[in-house]
Design an enzyme around this catalytic site. Structure first.
Site, PDB file in Angstrom:
ATOM      1  N   HIS A 128     118.783  46.350  49.446  1.00 31.42           N
ATOM      2  CA  HIS A 128     117.531  47.036  49.774  1.00 31.42           C
ATOM      3  C   HIS A 128     116.826  46.353  50.953  1.00 31.42           C
ATOM      4  O   HIS A 128     115.707  45.838  50.828  1.00 31.42           O
ATOM      5  CB  HIS A 128     116.663  46.992  48.508  1.00 31.42           C
ATOM      6  CG  HIS A 128     115.488  47.891  48.467  1.00 31.42           C
ATOM      7  ND1 HIS A 128     114.521  47.899  49.450  1.00 31.42           N
ATOM      8  CD2 HIS A 128     115.092  48.799  47.554  1.00 31.42           C
ATOM      9  CE1 HIS A 128     113.586  48.770  49.114  1.00 31.42           C
ATOM     10  NE2 HIS A 128     113.908  49.335  47.969  1.00 31.42           N
ATOM     11  N   GLU A 232     118.943  50.820  53.593  1.00 35.62           N
ATOM     12  CA  GLU A 232     119.673  50.201  52.487  1.00 35.62           C
ATOM     13  C   GLU A 232     121.095  50.743  52.382  1.00 35.62           C
ATOM     14  O   GLU A 232     121.290  51.950  52.305  1.00 35.62           O
ATOM     15  CB  GLU A 232     118.948  50.497  51.167  1.00 35.62           C
ATOM     16  CG  GLU A 232     117.445  50.283  51.228  1.00 35.62           C
ATOM     17  CD  GLU A 232     116.722  50.848  50.011  1.00 35.62           C
ATOM     18  OE1 GLU A 232     117.342  50.897  48.928  1.00 35.62           O
ATOM     19  OE2 GLU A 232     115.553  51.248  50.138  1.00 35.62           O
TER      20      GLU A 232
HETATM   21  C1  BG6 Z   1     113.241  52.500  47.500  1.00 31.18           C
HETATM   22  C2  BG6 Z   1     113.098  53.771  46.706  1.00 31.18           C
HETATM   23  O1  BG6 Z   1     114.593  52.168  47.598  1.00 31.18           O
HETATM   24  O2  BG6 Z   1     112.546  51.458  46.824  1.00 31.18           O
HETATM   25  C3  BG6 Z   1     111.629  54.082  46.539  1.00 31.18           C
HETATM   26  O3  BG6 Z   1     113.788  54.813  47.374  1.00 31.18           O
HETATM   27  C4  BG6 Z   1     110.894  52.928  45.912  1.00 31.18           C
HETATM   28  O4  BG6 Z   1     111.476  55.255  45.741  1.00 31.18           O
HETATM   29  C5  BG6 Z   1     111.158  51.683  46.741  1.00 31.18           C
HETATM   30  O5  BG6 Z   1     109.506  53.201  45.859  1.00 31.18           O
HETATM   31  C6  BG6 Z   1     110.498  50.421  46.199  1.00 31.18           C
HETATM   32  O6  BG6 Z   1     110.826  50.185  44.872  1.00 31.18           O
HETATM   33  P1  BG6 Z   1     110.237  48.922  44.133  1.00 31.18           P
HETATM   34  O7  BG6 Z   1     110.749  48.957  42.719  1.00 31.18           O
HETATM   35  O8  BG6 Z   1     110.737  47.706  44.864  1.00 31.18           O
HETATM   36  O9  BG6 Z   1     108.742  49.031  44.218  1.00 31.18           O
END
Ligand code: BG6
Length: 258
Positions: A128, A232
């Site tokens: 991510h 990602e």
């Molecule tokens: C992204 C998702 O990968 O991560 C989003 O597509 C999400 O929907 C974002 O809001 C952040 O997620 P988190 O759990 O780290 O707040």
């Protein structure tokens, strides 16, 4: 919580055993490549906001479970390290997960998953990556042209990216489908191009929360959203991976300044 610092003649990187989380990558003489929120928690029960969280063994929400899986809130074990690399491992039944981080002029992450159970099992995954950009409103991304995507701001409605590069005008939360393309992030403010390559991944997730969502996140500064863009490498939803007992899958990403 302190990071392991990898310092090579070409670059510096910081890696936490919490989540096997790379939080910093900066080639010598350049600005940093990864965004890290000044408001991030560094707590054992919470993911770090920024860098490269590992979403595994599921991506997104799961009833009564943490968003984006358990890997980013677990302590990983350092299994090996050299002056320019580190290997971290996590046992999460029925999985063994292994992340190799290599630091040169580029940051290379290789994420290997092995089914150590006795029956076929399925998982989702994402590296991510939070890229640091000058101003998201001026950024364009090449590589996702002519590609279908699921729009998570519209209930995963399926849409199509035309022949034009991707630009950003509001909250963006998309799963680009069936793409193994390299993405090039053009950043006119910082006058640089970031190159994001990947292997073993059929989805590319693109995310920026924009102003309102950023405000609602306690671990994200209200004014930080213009300075980040997530691109990602992922295998999620219909590209979830099934492995037989003993089966192995590797997904990797390499990030560098052009
Ligand atoms: C992204 C998702 O990968 O991560 C989003 O597509 C999400 O929907 C974002 O809001 C952040 O997620 P988190 O759990 O780290 O707040």
């Amino acid at each position: 919580m302190n990071p392991i610092i990898i310092h090579t003649p070409e670059a510096e990187a910081h890696v936490y055993t919490h989540g096997a989380h790379v939080t910093h990558f900066q080639p010598v003489g350049q600005k940093r490549v990864l965004f890290l929120s000044s408001k991030s928690w560094f707590a054992f029960d919470k993911p770090i906001r920024g860098g490269v969280p590992i979403c595994f063994p599921w991506f997104g929400p799961k009833p009564n479970e943490p968003h984006h899986g358990l890997a980013r809130i677990r302590e990983w074990t350092v299994e090996n390290s050299t002056p320019d690399s580190i290997l971290l491992c996590l046992y999460l039944q029925p999985w063994e997960a292994r992340l190799t981080v290599k630091v040169s002029a580029a940051l290379s992450l290789s994420f290997e998953v092995i089914n150590i159970g006795t029956k076929p099992e399925q998982f989702e995954e994402s590296l991510h990556t939070y890229l640091e950009v000058g101003d998201i409103r001026q950024v364009s991304v090449e590589g996702l042209e002519n590609t279908d995507y699921l729009d998570n701001t519209m209930g995963l409605f399926r849409k199509h990216q035309g022949p034009e590069p991707l630009t950003f005008h509001g909250e963006t939360d998309r799963v680009y489908l069936d793409t193994e393309a390299t993405c090039i992030v053009n950043d006119p403010v910082w006058q640089r191009r970031l190159i994001v390559e990947k292997t073993g991944s059929k989805d590319t997730v693109v995310w920026n929360p924009w102003a309102a969502k950023a405000k609602a996140m306690p671990d994200f500064g209200d004014d930080e959203w213009p300075h980040m863009l997530c691109i990602e490498a992922a295998n999620c939803k219909r590209h979830a991976i099934t492995l037989p007992p003993g089966g192995k899958h590797t997904m990797s990403t390499t990030i560098r300044i052009a």
